[in-house]
Write an enzyme that holds these catalytic residues in place. Structure first.
Site, PDB file in Angstrom:
ATOM      1  N   HIS A  64       4.280  31.785 -47.935  1.00 39.05           N
ATOM      2  CA  HIS A  64       3.279  32.800 -47.848  1.00 39.05           C
ATOM      3  C   HIS A  64       1.727  32.337 -47.559  1.00 39.05           C
ATOM      4  O   HIS A  64       1.111  33.023 -46.900  1.00 39.05           O
ATOM      5  CB  HIS A  64       3.409  33.938 -48.581  1.00 39.05           C
ATOM      6  CG  HIS A  64       4.474  34.685 -48.651  1.00 39.05           C
ATOM      7  ND1 HIS A  64       4.599  36.213 -48.914  1.00 39.05           N
ATOM      8  CD2 HIS A  64       5.888  34.566 -48.226  1.00 39.05           C
ATOM      9  CE1 HIS A  64       5.867  36.689 -48.651  1.00 39.05           C
ATOM     10  NE2 HIS A  64       6.749  35.657 -48.207  1.00 39.05           N
ATOM     11  N   ASP A  65       1.511  31.142 -48.210  1.00 40.93           N
ATOM     12  CA  ASP A  65       0.148  30.827 -48.005  1.00 40.93           C
ATOM     13  C   ASP A  65      -0.105  30.187 -46.621  1.00 40.93           C
ATOM     14  O   ASP A  65      -1.249  30.506 -46.025  1.00 40.93           O
ATOM     15  CB  ASP A  65      -0.215  29.420 -48.883  1.00 40.93           C
ATOM     16  CG  ASP A  65      -1.523  29.244 -48.878  1.00 40.93           C
ATOM     17  OD1 ASP A  65      -2.539  29.755 -48.597  1.00 40.93           O
ATOM     18  OD2 ASP A  65      -1.723  27.785 -48.883  1.00 40.93           O
ATOM     19  N   GLY A  98      -3.087  29.412 -42.093  1.00 42.47           N
ATOM     20  CA  GLY A  98      -2.712  27.825 -42.495  1.00 42.47           C
ATOM     21  C   GLY A  98      -2.731  27.865 -44.020  1.00 42.47           C
ATOM     22  O   GLY A  98      -2.932  28.718 -44.881  1.00 42.47           O
ATOM     23  N   ASP A 129      -3.973  27.007 -47.025  1.00 42.52           N
ATOM     24  CA  ASP A 129      -5.403  26.603 -47.608  1.00 42.52           C
ATOM     25  C   ASP A 129      -5.472  27.274 -49.024  1.00 42.52           C
ATOM     26  O   ASP A 129      -6.700  27.497 -49.277  1.00 42.52           O
ATOM     27  CB  ASP A 129      -6.568  27.240 -46.553  1.00 42.52           C
ATOM     28  CG  ASP A 129      -6.180  28.887 -46.385  1.00 42.52           C
ATOM     29  OD1 ASP A 129      -5.427  29.373 -46.970  1.00 42.52           O
ATOM     30  OD2 ASP A 129      -7.075  29.151 -45.663  1.00 42.52           O
ATOM     31  N   ASN A 161       3.729  40.850 -50.359  1.00 47.15           N
ATOM     32  CA  ASN A 161       3.436  40.064 -51.245  1.00 47.15           C
ATOM     33  C   ASN A 161       3.383  41.137 -52.598  1.00 47.15           C
ATOM     34  O   ASN A 161       3.753  40.692 -53.760  1.00 47.15           O
ATOM     35  CB  ASN A 161       2.066  39.441 -51.195  1.00 47.15           C
ATOM     36  CG  ASN A 161       1.900  38.348 -50.320  1.00 47.15           C
ATOM     37  OD1 ASN A 161       3.117  37.640 -49.836  1.00 47.15           O
ATOM     38  ND2 ASN A 161       0.735  38.049 -49.598  1.00 47.15           N
ATOM     39  N   HIS A 206      16.233  31.054 -48.545  1.00 45.21           N
ATOM     40  CA  HIS A 206      16.654  32.219 -49.299  1.00 45.21           C
ATOM     41  C   HIS A 206      18.036  31.889 -49.873  1.00 45.21           C
ATOM     42  O   HIS A 206      18.687  32.944 -50.474  1.00 45.21           O
ATOM     43  CB  HIS A 206      16.946  33.354 -48.240  1.00 45.21           C
ATOM     44  CG  HIS A 206      15.510  34.264 -47.812  1.00 45.21           C
ATOM     45  ND1 HIS A 206      15.493  34.975 -47.119  1.00 45.21           N
ATOM     46  CD2 HIS A 206      14.243  33.890 -48.148  1.00 45.21           C
ATOM     47  CE1 HIS A 206      14.254  35.603 -46.902  1.00 45.21           C
ATOM     48  NE2 HIS A 206      13.500  34.681 -47.709  1.00 45.21           N
ATOM     49  N   THR A 207      18.220  30.452 -49.739  1.00 45.08           N
ATOM     50  CA  THR A 207      19.468  30.012 -50.579  1.00 45.08           C
ATOM     51  C   THR A 207      19.204  30.124 -52.209  1.00 45.08           C
ATOM     52  O   THR A 207      20.215  30.048 -53.009  1.00 45.08           O
ATOM     53  CB  THR A 207      20.111  28.815 -50.184  1.00 45.08           C
ATOM     54  OG1 THR A 207      21.455  28.569 -50.893  1.00 45.08           O
ATOM     55  CG2 THR A 207      19.110  27.724 -50.548  1.00 45.08           C
ATOM     56  N   ASP A 246      21.607  25.019 -51.527  1.00 50.41           N
ATOM     57  CA  ASP A 246      22.718  24.516 -50.522  1.00 50.41           C
ATOM     58  C   ASP A 246      22.668  25.444 -49.524  1.00 50.41           C
ATOM     59  O   ASP A 246      21.916  26.065 -49.064  1.00 50.41           O
ATOM     60  CB  ASP A 246      23.749  24.458 -51.552  1.00 50.41           C
ATOM     61  CG  ASP A 246      24.263  25.996 -52.053  1.00 50.41           C
ATOM     62  OD1 ASP A 246      23.694  27.055 -51.556  1.00 50.41           O
ATOM     63  OD2 ASP A 246      25.061  26.160 -52.810  1.00 50.41           O
TER      64      ASP A 246
END
Length: 318
Positions: free
Chosen positions: A66-67, A72, A74, A94, A193-194, A246
């Protein structure tokens, strides 16, 4: 007059030049002399945090993602609101779900104790994401380092740029393409998302109103996600091995057990179906592609040189 073919060639050459410039500025041994204990310190702290709460591994990985998707990599996502800007933490993707800030603050404090003012919060996010994946059984990769921290954040940019869990495949492809990431890289990165969990409010509409979902899966999920209320009740994104990195997430998708709408879009008679199928049969190819995609994502528009700063505290500017 410059022809359209020449203009296309120029754009390609420019993009390659810029990518080369970024990679030249970032280096895997950036702190070898200035803070040789940095990587070990981060790794030890991540291992401790994940041992205390397995979900923290997914949270730290998500913080980095999400950063990077907002202006970019940062560390802008870590900045609290100020009188001059509203930060990213209350953005739609968020608010109420992004976590791991305390863990990052702890890691930063430990790094500051061995080399004050040297290691950026942006680099800590990148390394912590890698170490989280590894400690949960996933692949490793060389994190290129040398990012600097932003001095501002943008709520509006976060709302515009971070992919939504309600997006269809076309929206997802467009969102990742805007960041220079291919469809294959998007599918690989979705494999994050595993691990981790999602709140009921994020996937309620899918399990109550969509048809392309396994009936037994729906029944099990509804037991923890009522039609009204329980918005913050958690359900694993990977139904079988939620704390192991996995290919279980992709196996869920081919069985119509994708928890969020955007998850199942990756396997829904669309252009990414074959890639998902490949990952269900060949976990090593997923690990390889995920690691490569993480390196590329981690190189999105970093601040280097004299731009930005090295924050003393990750949640505020110096």
């Amino acid at each position: 007059m410059v022809t359209s073919i020449n203009m296309t060639t120029l754009r390609i050459l420019l993009s390659l030049f810029l990518l080369g410039t970024v990679q030249a500025q970032l280096s895997s041994n950036y702190y070898a002399k200035t803070c040789p204990k940095a990587l070990f310190t981060i790794k030890s702290a991540v291992h401790k945090a994940v041992a205390a709460e397995h979900r923290m591994g997914a949270s730290l990985l998500r913080l980095h993602f999400h950063d990077c998707f907002v202006n970019g990599c940062d560390a802008s996502v870590l900045l609290n609101d100020t009188s001059t800007f509203t930060g990213e933490q209350t953005a739609g993707a968020n608010a109420g779900s992004l976590r791991g800030f305390t863990a990052i603050d702890s890691i930063k404090s430990q790094v500051e104790s061995v080399c004050p003012g040297v290691v950026s919060c942006a680099d800590i996010l990148a390394v912590a994401a890698r170490d989280s994946v590894v400690v949960l059984g996933g692949p490793t990769w060389n994190v290129l380092l040398g990012r600097r921290d932003s001095t501002a954040a943008s709520l509006s940019t976060a709302n515009a740029d971070i992919p939504s869990p309600n997006m269809d495949l076309s929206g997802l492809l467009s969102s990742f393409s805007k960041k220079g990431l291919t469809a294959k890289e998007m599918v690989a990165l979705a494999g994050a998302h595993t691990i981790g969990q999602a709140r009921c409010v994020v996937f309620r509409n899918r399990v109550y109103n969509e048809s392309n979902v396994d009936a037994s899966f729906v029944s099990s999920v509804k037991s923890n996600c009522p039609n009204t209320g329980g918005d913050n009740n958690l359900t694993p994104l990977d139904s079988s091995t939620p704390v192991e990195f996995d290919n279980g997430y992709f196996k869920d998708l081919v069985n119509n057990k994708g928890l969020m709408h955007s998850d199942q879009q990756l396997f829904n008679n669309g252009s990414t179906d074959s890639q998902v199928t490949t990952y269900t049969k060949d976990p090593s190819s997923f690990n390889r592609d995920f690691a490569r995609a993480m390196v590329k994502m981690g190189n999105l528009s970093p601040l280097t040189g004299t731009r930005g700063e090295i924050r003393t505290n990750c949640w505020k500017t110096n």
